[in-house]
Each structure stands twice: as C-alpha cells, then as structure tokens.
Design an enzyme around this catalytic site. Structure first.
Site, PDB file in Angstrom:
ATOM      1  N   HIS C  65       1.347   0.974   0.744  1.00  0.00           N
ATOM      2  CA  HIS C  65       2.443   0.260   1.400  1.00  0.00           C
ATOM      3  C   HIS C  65       2.108  -1.218   1.332  1.00  0.00           C
ATOM      4  CE1 HIS C  65       4.153   3.980   3.203  1.00  0.00           C
ATOM      5  NE2 HIS C  65       2.905   4.375   3.026  1.00  0.00           N
ATOM      6  N   ASP C 308      -2.708   5.829   0.100  1.00  0.00           N
ATOM      7  CA  ASP C 308      -1.687   5.704   1.145  1.00  0.00           C
ATOM      8  C   ASP C 308      -2.029   4.541   2.078  1.00  0.00           C
ATOM      9  OD1 ASP C 308       0.754   6.350   2.242  1.00  0.00           O
ATOM     10  OD2 ASP C 308      -0.085   7.780   3.668  1.00  0.00           O
TER      11      ASP C 308
END
Lengths: 200, 320, 437
Positions: C65, C308
């Site tokens: 992200h 992640d």
C-alpha cells in the site's frame, strides 16, 4: 506474628541476629489481666452499668475476652465484648504495609450511651488507638471511652495515654514487642521484646 | 492462566490494574472475596463510611452507558471516602471526535488515582492502562470481560453456598457475546467450580471446551443437578438477526421456567446480571422466587467494588 | 555509458540455478553478462564491491500500500520507494486502494509520473478491477493496463457477487490482464477484528474463521475455470486456505498464490494484550496455520512472499483495537523473515530467495525480472547474510509507524540495492521520512 500494634514490622530481619528478652511470662500475663480488672472495678466504683469491652484486632480481641472473664470472676456480670478492625482507619495503610488484610469488625451491641473500654495488647505510637477511636465514634456516641493495654512500650507520637496498664516496658524505637497469646496460636502466653542488633 | 498454580488460599492481590479475571490466582480471588465480606459489613453500619481512601480520587469514565454499574462504583468509592468524578460518553468530548487517548491524558492531568472504564471496545482498558499512571478498573469492555460482575457473582455464590470448589454452575444465554459469561467462566474455573453452558448454537462459538467448560445442547442438560443457574441478558436488538428469530422462540427454547428449574439441586441459586428481560430469559415467578439472589447481587456489587478499589489504591500507594 | 560492475560476491539466482562466483557486468540498465574476469571494456566502469556479500536478484513485492494519492501521511511513492530499496526490493506493486481509487487512467498516470521520479525501487501500479473497488461495475481495465497497470485487483476481500467475479475474469482474459484477488468471504469478514478461534473467545474480539478464506478461494477457483483465466490469490493466511489451493491444484485449475511474511511468523496469540500492531487483514491465524503456510511455501503451492506493506500513522494505531486501522509495514523486514525460515530449514536458501524474486516475477509474467543473467533488468541486491539486527521502527525508512515486527531479532541486511543499473542512494532519505511527522 499476631499483633497489630501500630508498627509495621521492618522487613529483612534475619533470625540469627535477633535477640529477645522476656517482659512477662504466662503467669505475668494472667496477673496483668487480673490487675486491670481490679483497677477497672475500683475506678468504676462497682458500677457495671453500660460497660462494654472492645478488642482491637487482632491481639486486643482475646485480651478483651479474658478481661471480661476476669471481671466476671470478681462477681460482676460479664460485660459484652466486641471487636474492631482499624485497618480502614489507619493513616499509614498506603505507606507500605505488605498485607493490609482487613479483619472482622463485630460489635454486637449499640455503642450509644455505653461506657466503653478499648482493649489492645501493645500501646506504642498511639496511632492505632487514634484510628480505633475514629472507628468507634462512627458507630454512634458512647458516653465514655477508656483504654486498657497489656503493655505500654512508650514512644508515643500522639497525646494518648492508657487508663489501665498491665505493665510498662522500656524499649528502643527499633525494637519489636511481641505478645504471644494461646488464642492466636502461641504455645503459651508471653510478652517478649525482640532486638535486631543483638545488644539488648 | 485458567488452571494456574495455586499459591496460598488468601494472598493480597498483586494488582496494578483490574483488567480481567483471567490470570488472577485462586489466592488473589479469595483475598478479594474475603475483603468484600468486611466491606459488606460497612454497608450495614449506621454510618456507611470509612476514611480509608480519603484524599484519593476515583474517576468513572463511561464511554458506554450503564447507570447501574457506574452508580455502584460511585457508592463504593464514597463509602471508602474517595473523591469521585464521573465522565460519561455524552458529557465527555469523546463524541466530538476526541480519541480515548486524548480523554485519558486530560483526565490524568486532574490526577485521579483510579480510573474506572466502561467501553464498548474489548481491550480499551488495556489500552488505557498502557498510557496512564492511574490504576485502571475494567467496568466492562465490549464482549471481553466484566471482572467486578464476575467477582460479585462469585461472592454471592460463596456467601450463600459456603464454597465455590466443586460446585456445578450453569450459564445460559448469549455466551459468545457476553463479558459477564467470560469473567465468570475464568474465575469459576480458577476457583475449582464446574461450568456448563447452554444457549442457541449461534451464540455458542466452537471451541468452548478449551476454556475448561462443558457446552450443553439443551438447557435441561445444563440445569440438571446444578447448584447455580446464571442467566445471561439477551440483547433484544439482536432479535431477528442471524442469532435468533424472536424473543418468543428464545423463551420457548432457552428461557428459565419453574418447570425447568426443578431439575436443579434443591438449594439452587438463580442469578442474573440485570437488567432482566422478564418473560424472555426468565419467568417473573422465578426471577422473584425464593431461589433468586438477583437483588443480593446488586448489594454485593458495592461491597466487591469497595474491595477492588481498596486493593488498587493500596498498590498505587506503594508504587508512588 | 551507464556501466557498473559488481565484483567479489557470491551469486544466487543466476540462470541455471545454483551458487557461483563472478562479476556482474551492467550496462544501460541491463545485465550484460556474468563473468569470472572483468573484461577490459569494463575496467574503467564504477565498481560495487560485494566481497563477503551475496549478490541476488532484486526482490519483487506483489502487494504494497503506497498511500499516494490520498494517504500521504502514511507513505508516498518516494518514501515507499526508498523503504523498499532498503529492504532489498527493486519492484513494488502498488495496490489500487488509494483516494481516489486507482480505477481510471488519470490516477494510474499520476502514480506512473511519481514513480518515474522515485529515488529507489520501481513502483508499478495495480489497477482496480471494479469502479471504486465496489465490486459492482467493471473499470476501464484496458485503459488502466495501457497506462501502466501490471494487473488489476479485486480489493481487500472477495467480490461479493460471483457473477461479477466471473465477468472480471472473462474480461481480463480478453485483454490479457492479470487478476489479483484477496479471496475472503466478505459477509463473514465484516466486523471481524481477529481470527476466530480460542484466542478470539478469550479476548472477546469478533473473529473471522479461516473457512471464510477457504470457501472464497474455492468459489473463485471454480469461477476461474469457468472464465478460463487464472487468479493470483493474495495473502493466503490459513491452513484451510492452503487446503483449498490443494483442491484447485488437484482439479487442474491454474492459479498462483502469495502470502505475507507476518502470516509466516506470528500467530493470533500475539493479539493478547490488544496491541493494535497485531491488527492485520486477514488476521493473524493459529500456530497450525503458520505451519501450513510455511509448508505450502516450501512445496511451491505458494510461490511468492508479498509483504502487504500497509504503513499507518500512530494516530491510526494508538486507539482502541476496534478502531485501529489494520496493517503492518513489511518491506524492510521481509528479507530477515525469509532468511530466518532458511535458518530454521523451512526453505533452502535458493527457495527463500526465489520466493522473493523469480516467484513473483513469474506471477507478473516478467522473464526480465527476478534473475541474474544477460538480458535481465539490472535489479540486484547485495546482502550481508549474517549481520544480526533488531527491528527498531525509528531506524526504518518507511514513514509508517506500525511495525508488527518491532523488537524482533532478525539477521541479514541489505548492503546495496541496484535498480535498473543505478545504485540507490539513501542520502536525504531522512527528510523524506520526516516530511509528515
């Protein structure tokens, strides 16, 4: 340890360094209680009305019961005996008592108008008695309160004096006065002064 | 620690905070219950107050409304002569987007010795305890624990039946979502009681056995020979959701009736943390019957909370 | 002429496999050759000394992200680029859950522009398969791919509608676009804060069972067979999920899968105490799940470790567990975790490095990435394998302040990262990190 005489027992004492001297033996304890009973009867002018005894947890409780028996033995009606725990009234409870276990409070009579005798084993700084007076007064308005102690070891920090004294013991501030009573699990009654420096 | 090492039967609890009953030793729980007996006696005096916590400040911070629990804590604090202040979610700034941490820090600036927190999020008291110097009491955190409720339930049982060890306790209702159930399960197991659970399977998560309890499919199995039957409150807002279809149906399958109660021991105690949904969890005649100790639970709540405040204030005093 | 020579190290990930020694010759952003003796033409080229180090292909993260646009207080393209490089990553796939969502060319182009100026690892966008990631209407996937998206993602949870998922796969087959999916049943995951099991029972936190993952993987697997286009399953977290992948494999349904370093390391026991650093999505599972994931990674059922990486500010974590934002940083700790798995003999060293480089390169369909050999992109990492270190958020380069691995003892550090033949410099990196503090 059975007594709650106002002084927390300092931690870290090593048994090998403790010397003791006996102030009262079993017979001495019995004589002291009888002497208090006699003196109480003398001062009250044989008026047993409204008399009640209140033992301070834990050493004062058996002594109050013995005093009641001693009074009964002189022919008086045995006075009611209550017990009071003053842990919740102490001014030093947050200053480092390792186990501030709260004992039972059970008066069993209405204190209003009573002529009370507060009973404790050792009188030291006077703070326990001060707490006990506060506690008692929260239960009502007794006509009077007197104080009976088995041993007065001196070193008062408050203006409190006993009405009845079993015996007086000369002690140093750093000594410990231990009252052994059979009701509290001792083999025999005794009053012993423990000294940690071994120079007593 | 569910079946942790038993130290002495009564040891003064080494607690900085009371966040839950899980992990408390048998001795610590016994000691709090013993202390509660003394505290209960104070509530029976003509002057229901002792000076023990004079000069201490106890703050209740209720981010989730519960007048009963908050009042119980406040009465407890006042009986010990503590000063109390109280913040509720609507009165405090939490509704204005202030974080719990901000509120706690502001509260701390007023110097409370003990903060009592009720919060809808599990773990909120743990979070608070990490960020303030004051001792924190969990007054119910989400679905996690409600330790003072658990203690007052144990106190009530011990006072009535004289012991906890070996008792058969049935807990019936929304086990999955009940903090009361969780606190009771942890503490009852620690004290050696046996716990059986019953409720609709939608409220009985798999793996309950790992908590040392026995799940029962039918309420009758749970009640059979029980010394205590503890009914949990049903959140009516869950009705018609995926958990149960209606209160009518819930009562038919899991409500406590006099008929069902006959399966229990003759001396059985009926308990409920309140407030009761009469006719849903329990019939009125059982709730008000001779087996019911529901109002005693309320009285005992004050005594137990006094004991908890006393223990924590004592620890605070030693720490400072 | 943009030349670079890496000399003196032990090489892994060369074409043909195995371990070898030699010099890596780089020119024009590509590896030209790997040789025993530096030829005369490269004698004048700048030299990177790899003595005592491993020289390995740069790592590829399939899921990070990036925070830009819309969440720059968490991270932006520049800061993630440096954080990635400092963890040995040379390519980072940026999730589309930006604000606005990366579901139109304009957002992709913005990320591409920022990525072109990024100081460290290459940042490549992954587009949103549906508008707003809402699972209702297809986005302009062709346009997104043309603008630079390397794949499309269906979002943080499985697409609620099976028919929609089928259409996404069919449409992507016609455009030859890869589909990344986090297959977890959304109706079961809603409101969940941790794994459903003994720990959630203890802690009173609502949980999501691993069956939510298994059922969604099976559904999406079958839909992929129907659509004739494979799914890349992201962040598989549970034994049940692994069993579901095994079923797909037995059925002959093609797929690829990745998992995160934290699911390979922590169990839900870490949630005790309600430390919000442990709140991640999917949640940390049980010990048995950790073992099953490790075994699936070893067996090659899962071929990539994707971090992640989800940086968060303190504000988003210093709150109640309910309100905390899920996610942990991961780019700078992934190598240490994989090397620890190697040390514990879960993986061989070759396998471990492969799961960080060649494995994900294959998922992206990029034969020029994830290997050392002539014609490959000059993405190279120099690793000091035996340097022990303890994770300390203050010394990480990410702007995120949520480090699940905080305090963990790892070993293996990155000496240098080379991206497209250029040695990444961390000068001025502190300024990038502090910009939003």
């Amino acid at each position: 340890m059975t007594h709650e005489s106002g002084d927390a027992r300092p931690a870290g004492s090593r048994p090998g360094l403790i010397t003791t001297r006996q102030v009262l033996d079993a017979a001495g304890v019995a004589r002291a209680v009888e002497a208090i009973a006699a003196e109480l009867r003398r001062r009250r002018g044989d008026d047993a009305a409204e008399l009640a005894l209140v033992g301070i947890h834990s050493g004062g409780v058996p002594l109050a019961k013995r005093l009641a028996q001693a009074l009964a033995a002189t022919g008086w009606p045995a006075p009611p005996v209550g017990m009071i725990d003053i842990t919740l009234y102490r001014d030093d409870v947050f200053l480092g008592l390792p186990q501030p276990i709260v004992g039972e409070t059970e008066l069993g009579f209405d204190v209003n108008g009573r002529r009370l005798v507060l009973v404790d084993d050792v009188l030291f700084t006077g703070r326990t008695v001060r707490s006990a007076l506060d506690a008692l007064i929260d239960f009502g308005r007794p006509r009077s309160i007197e104080l009976a102690v088995l041993v007065d070891r001196g070193h008062r920090e408050l203006p409190i004096e006993p009405t009845y004294v079993g015996c007086r013991a000369e002690t140093r501030l750093d000594e410990n006065v231990h009252v052994a009573l059979t009701e509290l699990g001792a083999a025999s009654d005794a009053v012993v002064v423990e000294s940690r420096r071994g120079t007593a | 620690m569910i079946d942790g090492a038993v130290r002495s039967e009564a040891e003064f609890p080494a607690l900085q905070h009371l966040l839950g009953l899980e992990g408390l030793t048998r001795g610590e729980i016994s000691s709090i219950l013993d202390l509660s007996t003394r505290m209960k006696e104070i509530g029976e005096r003509p002057l229901k107050k002792v000076p023990s916590l004079r000069g201490k400040t106890v703050c209740t911070l209720f981010v989730e409304a519960s007048t009963r629990t908050r009042t119980s804590f406040e009465v407890a604090a006042k009986r010990l002569s503590a000063d109390t202040m109280s913040l509720t979610a609507s009165a405090s700034s939490l509704t204005k987007g202030e974080t719990l941490l901000d509120t706690a820090k502001n509260l701390e600036a007023m110097g409370p010795d003990i903060i009592i927190l009720r919060h809808s999020a599990a773990g909120a008291p743990h979070f608070l305890a990490r960020h303030v110097r004051a001792a924190v009491v969990n007054a119910g955190d989400g679905r996690h624990e409600h330790p003072t409720q658990g203690l007052l339930d144990l106190f009530t049982i011990r006072e009535r039946l004289g012991r906890l060890e070996g008792l058969e306790v049935a807990i019936v209702g929304d086990v999955a979502n009940s903090r009361v159930a969780r606190s009771n399960i942890f503490a009852l197991r620690t004290m050696g009681a046996k716990v059986r659970l019953s409720g609709p399977a939608t409220m009985m998560p798999p793996g309950l056995e790992a908590l040392g309890v026995t799940p029962c499919r039918r309420i009758e199995e749970a009640i059979d020979g029980a010394d205590v039957v503890m009914m949990l409150r049903i959140q009516k807002e869950r009705m018609g959701s995926d958990l149960f279809p209606s209160d009518r149906e819930y009562f038919r399958c899991f409500g406590l009736t006099r008929e069902r109660l006959k399966r229990a021991r003759p001396h059985v105690l009926v308990m409920h943390p309140g407030p009761i949904n009469r006719g849903v969890e329990i019939t009125p005649d059982v709730a008000d019957g001779p087996e019911s100790v529901i109002l005693e639970q309320v009285t005992n709540g004050v005594a137990v909370r006094m004991a908890v405040l006393y223990v924590l204030a004592h620890r605070q005093g030693r720490a400072s | 002429m943009n030349r670079l020579v890496i000399t003196g190290g032990t090489l892994y990930g060369c074409d043909g496999g195995g371990e070898r020694r030699g010099a890596v010759l780089i020119e024009g952003g590509q590896i030209v050759d790997i040789v025993a003796e530096v030829p005369s033409g490269f004698r004048e080229a700048p030299e990177l000394d790899a003595e005592g180090a491993w020289v390995v292909p740069g790592f590829i993260c399939l899921r990070s992200h990036v925070g830009e646009p819309g969440f720059e207080w968490r991270e932006d393209v520049a800061s993630v680029s440096l954080a990635a490089a400092s963890g040995g990553f040379t390519t980072v796939c940026a999730t589309p859950d930006t604000d606005p969502v990366n579901d139109v060319r304009a957002v992709t182009e913005q990320i591409m522009t920022r990525a072109a100026a990024a100081p460290g690892a290459r940042v490549v966008p992954v587009g949103a398969a549906t508008r707003g990631l809402e699972g209702k209407h297809l986005s302009e996937i062709g346009d997104l791919a043309a603008a630079g998206c390397v794949a499309v993602s269906t979002g943080e949870l499985a697409v609620a509608s099976a028919q929609m998922m089928r259409r996404i796969l069919e449409y992507c087959r016609s455009l030859d676009v890869r589909v990344f999916a986090c297959s977890v049943d959304a109706s079961m995951a809603r409101g969940a804060l941790m794994n459903e099991g003994f720990q959630s029972l203890r802690l009173g936190l609502p949980g999501v069972p691993s069956e939510a993952e298994a059922t969604a993987i099976l559904r999406d697997g079958w839909l992929s067979r129907l659509a004739g286009w494979p799914v890349h399953f992201q962040r598989v977290s549970s034994a049940a999920g692994v069993r579901a992948l095994e079923i797909l494999q037995r059925e002959g349904i093609p797929f690829t899968a990745d998992c995160t370093p934290h699911h390979l390391w922590f169990s839900d026991e870490a949630v005790s105490g309600y430390d919000t650093a442990t709140k991640v999505l999917p949640p940390l599972r049980c010990r048995e799940d950790v073992s099953a994931l490790r075994e699936a990674l070893r067996a090659g059922l899962i071929t990539a470790v994707a971090t992640d990486h989800a940086p968060r500010s303190q504000l988003e974590k210093w709150v109640e567990y309910d309100h905390a934002s899920a996610g942990t940083t991961g780019l700078e700790t992934a190598l240490g975790v994989v090397l620890e798995l190697v040390r514990q003999r879960v993986l061989t060293l070759q396998e471990g490095l492969q799961r960080l480089s060649a494995g994900p390169a294959r998922v992206l369909g990029r034969p020029d990435l994830g290997r050392l050999g002539s014609g490959a992109r000059a993405d190279v990492v120099l690793v000091d394998p035996d340097v022990p270190w303890r994770v300390d958020g203050a010394h990480l380069r990410t702007r995120g302040q949520n480090h699940l691995f905080e305090g963990q003892a790892l070993s293996g550090t990155v000496r240098n990262t080379v991206v497209g033949g250029r040695v990444v410099s961390f000068e001025g990196a502190e300024g990038v990190k502090r910009a939003y503090r």
